[in-house]
Design a protein around this motif. Structure first.
Motif, PDB file in Angstrom:
ATOM      1  N   LYS A 112       7.976-113.506 -88.556  1.00  0.00           N
ATOM      2  CA  LYS A 112       7.265-112.387 -89.381  1.00  0.00           C
ATOM      3  C   LYS A 112       6.077-112.056 -88.175  1.00  0.00           C
ATOM      4  CE  LYS A 112       8.277-114.074 -93.807  1.00  0.00           C
ATOM      5  NZ  LYS A 112       9.227-113.001 -94.078  1.00  0.00           N
TER       6      LYS A 112
ATOM      7  N   PHE B 210       2.714-109.419 -88.272  1.00  0.00           N
ATOM      8  CA  PHE B 210       1.632-108.800 -88.965  1.00  0.00           C
ATOM      9  C   PHE B 210       0.468-108.261 -88.164  1.00  0.00           C
ATOM     10  CE2 PHE B 210       3.030-112.515 -91.619  1.00  0.00           C
ATOM     11  CZ  PHE B 210       3.225-111.843 -92.723  1.00  0.00           C
TER      12      PHE B 210
ATOM     13  N   SER C 265      -5.198-108.390 -94.067  1.00  0.00           N
ATOM     14  CA  SER C 265      -4.851-108.455 -95.568  1.00  0.00           C
ATOM     15  C   SER C 265      -3.366-108.845 -95.729  1.00  0.00           C
ATOM     16  CB  SER C 265      -5.046-107.095 -96.219  1.00  0.00           C
ATOM     17  OG  SER C 265      -4.231-106.026 -95.728  1.00  0.00           O
ATOM     18  N   ASP C 266      -2.434-108.355 -95.066  1.00  0.00           N
ATOM     19  CA  ASP C 266      -1.034-108.814 -95.046  1.00  0.00           C
ATOM     20  C   ASP C 266      -0.880-110.301 -94.872  1.00  0.00           C
ATOM     21  OD1 ASP C 266      -0.630-106.289 -95.881  1.00  0.00           O
ATOM     22  OD2 ASP C 266       0.522-105.423 -94.195  1.00  0.00           O
TER      23      ASP C 266
ATOM     24  N   LYS D 156      -2.323-112.635 -97.398  1.00  0.00           N
ATOM     25  CA  LYS D 156      -1.505-112.837 -98.468  1.00  0.00           C
ATOM     26  C   LYS D 156      -0.186-113.446 -98.300  1.00  0.00           C
ATOM     27  CE  LYS D 156       1.000-109.378-101.558  1.00  0.00           C
ATOM     28  NZ  LYS D 156       1.584-107.909-101.902  1.00  0.00           N
TER      29      LYS D 156
END
Length: 283
Positions: A2, A4, A8-9, A12
């Protein structure tokens, strides 16, 4: 893996990881990844449930604007390399995402560690390092963070920061990863010309020879010997060679029984600045 780019993402995503009580390992980098970085990532993967790697070229730790501008950017290659070892998460934020519009370092007190070696030659460098590492720790809140011992002073400073801020993060220092000819791996090595790359292993060769002199020479004699070797070298220019107490990083004036020392060196190969260190054990 993943990827990013926004705090914020990432927060989370990691909040879910933490709810599941999974252990997070973190490897902060400035990209242009090499096998030294990958050895840290693989160690983190082996010891944790989730491994996060950050790639962020931090402007506030550069005292030389030209060095910042020329720092290698190989993001796509870095992504492929991380995917090849099954890294879980990459955080690759922009400068604005980290600093907003205020690209300024916070001021830190590292109990004097910041004034030795690199601190004498790179003004404000460790304030910049402290600022970005603290910020990344706050975003990721890892259980363990991994740093290479090539930047040994940085490693000690991060440990001091974690101690003083009372952060619940274990800092692990990992062995220096070297090329087959002994040159310490560094992202800056990619910028070396063929001539300077061939000269580079001389640095580690001299460090190893200096280490052997601990039982027959005093500190000043070893320093003088190293300086003489570099004065004779046609390409490499010595910036400093210092033998220091491994814990305090303060320059040693004599070897004391039972103490552990480390020799630190910074050398210019043309415009490229290379650093290295080796442990001196005085039994």
């Amino acid at each position: 893996m993943k990827i990013f780019t926004l705090k914020s993402d990432l927060k989370k995503f990691l909040s879910v990881v933490k709810k599941d009580q999974k252990r997070i390992g973190f490897v902060p980098t400035m990209g242009a990844l090499h096998q030294g970085h990958i050895s840290l990532v693989e160690k983190a993967i082996s010891e944790n449930d989730i491994t996060v790697v950050s790639i962020f070229v931090n402007p506030t730790q550069f005292d030389n604007q030209e060095d910042l501008e020329k720092y290698p950017n190989t993001l796509q290659q870095d992504i492929e390399l991380l995917e090849s070892v099954n890294c879980d998460v990459l955080f690759a934020p922009s400068v604005t995402e980290i600093y907003d519009e205020n690209v300024v370092a916070e001021k830190f007190d590292f109990d004097g560690l910041e004034y030795e070696m690199e601190g004498k030659f790179r003004d404000g460098h460790f304030d910049g390092v402290g600022t970005i590492v603290k910020s990344l720790f706050e975003i990721i809140t890892p259980d363990v963070a991994y740093f290479g011992k090539k930047d040994f002073q940085q490693l000690q400073i991060i440990k001091k920061m974690v101690e003083k801020l009372g952060l619940p993060i274990k800092i692990k220092g990992m062995p220096i990863f070297r090329e087959e000819d002994g040159l310490a791996m560094s992202s800056r090595n990619a910028r070396l010309t063929k001539e300077y790359r061939e000269a580079g292993p001389f640095i580690h060769k001299i460090l190893k020879k200096a280490r052997k002199k601990i039982h027959s020479k005093d500190v000043e004699e070893i320093i003088a010997w190293v300086e003489k070797q570099f004065k004779k070298h046609p390409l490499l220019e010595l910036e400093y060679f210092i033998i220091a107490d491994e814990k305090t990083l303060q320059s040693a004036t004599k070897f004391e029984s039972g103490k552990t020392y480390r020799a630190f060196i910074a050398v210019f190969a043309g415009e490229i600045r290379l650093i290295d260190n080796v442990r001196f054990k005085n039994n």
